[in-house]
Design a protein around this motif. Sequence first.
Motif, mmCIF file in Angstrom:
data_model
loop_
_atom_site.group_PDB
_atom_site.id
_atom_site.type_symbol
_atom_site.label_atom_id
_atom_site.label_comp_id
_atom_site.label_asym_id
_atom_site.label_seq_id
_atom_site.Cartn_x
_atom_site.Cartn_y
_atom_site.Cartn_z
ATOM 1 N N MET A 1 1.415 36.254 24.256
ATOM 2 C CA MET A 1 2.608 36.164 25.063
ATOM 3 C C MET A 1 3.783 35.815 24.158
ATOM 4 N N ILE A 2 4.928 36.372 24.437
ATOM 5 C CA ILE A 2 6.134 36.123 23.646
ATOM 6 C C ILE A 2 7.188 35.533 24.563
ATOM 7 N N LEU A 3 7.799 34.437 24.119
ATOM 8 C CA LEU A 3 8.925 33.844 24.822
ATOM 9 C C LEU A 3 10.158 34.135 23.989
ATOM 10 N N GLU A 4 11.075 34.922 24.530
ATOM 11 C CA GLU A 4 12.279 35.274 23.788
ATOM 12 C C GLU A 4 13.444 34.455 24.314
ATOM 13 N N ILE A 5 14.116 33.781 23.399
ATOM 14 C CA ILE A 5 15.303 33.012 23.749
ATOM 15 C C ILE A 5 16.482 33.719 23.115
ATOM 16 N N SER A 6 17.445 34.092 23.944
ATOM 17 C CA SER A 6 18.600 34.794 23.384
ATOM 18 C C SER A 6 19.832 34.484 24.201
ATOM 19 N N THR A 76 23.244 31.034 12.722
ATOM 20 C CA THR A 76 24.443 31.584 13.349
ATOM 21 C C THR A 76 24.343 31.606 14.875
ATOM 22 N N GLU A 77 23.183 31.316 15.410
ATOM 23 C CA GLU A 77 23.003 31.312 16.869
ATOM 24 C C GLU A 77 23.650 30.083 17.480
ATOM 25 N N GLN A 78 24.222 30.242 18.662
ATOM 26 C CA GLN A 78 24.832 29.127 19.375
ATOM 27 C C GLN A 78 23.807 28.286 20.119
ATOM 28 N N ARG A 154 12.799 23.420 24.634
ATOM 29 C CA ARG A 154 14.108 23.131 25.233
ATOM 30 C C ARG A 154 15.181 23.924 24.488
ATOM 31 N N ALA A 155 15.968 24.679 25.229
ATOM 32 C CA ALA A 155 17.063 25.444 24.643
ATOM 33 C C ALA A 155 18.348 25.032 25.339
#
Length: 158
Positions: A1-6, A76-78, A154-155
């Motif tokens: 399973m992949i959890l993508e945070i974007s 560089t990600e916020q 946590r994001a």
Amino acid sequence: MILEISLSAYIFTFKLWDWGRLGLDGKPRPVHIDHGKKVINWNRSEKWVAENLVNQFEPLIETATYTKEKTGLYKTEQIYTERDWFTDYVDYDNSEKTVNMLNLVEGDNVVIESLDDAFDAFEVRYVETFVIPAQVERFRIRNIGKSEHVAVLRARIM
């Protein structure tokens, strides 16, 4: 399973491959080869990706029952992401007043509790995502399942 945070507030994601998934109409979902080729950063080699993007974990706190680690989003990600591993519970301070997006990534189930009666407690099961609004300053996540250790990702925007 992949959890993508974007975070796509200022950029677009172009699918170059969709693993053969079908849309709601039963047809293959569209991919965007032409657009995608134009925005690929060709300077990012396999070596660069391995060194800068893959599993870039940084331990922040470590005790016998609790570990907090910064996870691997690029600088560089916020979005700021942390993973908390714990046996009993972990308290969160949201004094920066930002939305918290959380996901139970290891363990059976946990209960989410307000430390200042801002909301009613609720239960979360493995791989479920939940949101804590920006106005909630303090909350607790407590292990209530059979798993000895649980982990929460946590994001938040920093």
